[in-house]
Design a protein around this motif. Structure first.
Motif, PDB file in Angstrom:
ATOM      1  N   THR A  28      38.520  31.130  40.160  1.00 20.53           N
ATOM      2  CA  THR A  28      38.945  31.379  41.346  1.00 20.53           C
ATOM      3  C   THR A  28      39.051  33.008  41.235  1.00 20.53           C
ATOM      4  O   THR A  28      38.650  33.577  42.133  1.00 20.53           O
ATOM      5  N   THR A  31      35.735  34.998  41.610  1.00 19.08           N
ATOM      6  CA  THR A  31      35.210  35.103  43.146  1.00 19.08           C
ATOM      7  C   THR A  31      35.654  36.597  43.609  1.00 19.08           C
ATOM      8  O   THR A  31      35.060  37.035  44.291  1.00 19.08           O
ATOM      9  N   ARG A  32      36.821  37.155  43.049  1.00 18.91           N
ATOM     10  CA  ARG A  32      37.288  38.334  43.563  1.00 18.91           C
ATOM     11  C   ARG A  32      36.896  39.648  42.669  1.00 18.91           C
ATOM     12  O   ARG A  32      36.969  40.823  42.916  1.00 18.91           O
TER      13      ARG A  32
END
Length: 92
Positions: A28, A31-32
């Protein structure tokens, strides 16, 4: 409790998607951010030590949960900024 900008990325992932396993948390966050897995796990460990995240076991794996609510975190950040800029007085 002071939270670094990097640590806030971990909290954001947990608020948005949590609770998460370590693998899911890494995926997660990546992804950033283009951070390596050890970096993300180090930040997670720091948050565990600060008692801002907890770990629980579910079906043999650890799941991580944010212990601080997003709004409480935001209020703390706003107050810290006010303290720094206005000596704690928001009306100046």
């Amino acid at each position: 409790m002071a939270v670094t900008e990097a640590e806030s990325e971990i909290l954001t992932a947990l608020w948005d998607q949590g609770p998460l396993s370590a693998q899911a948390l890494v995926a997660t966050v990546r992804t950033r951010k283009s951070w390596a897995e050890p970096t993300i796990k180090t930040l997670l460990h720091r948050l565990l030590k600060k008692d801002l995240v907890r770990s629980s076991r579910d079906d043999g794996r650890h799941l991580y949960h944010a212990l601080i609510e997003r709004e409480a975190y935001y209020q703390g950040e706003i107050q810290a900024l006010a303290d720094r800029l206005f000596h704690g007085r928001r009306d100046e």
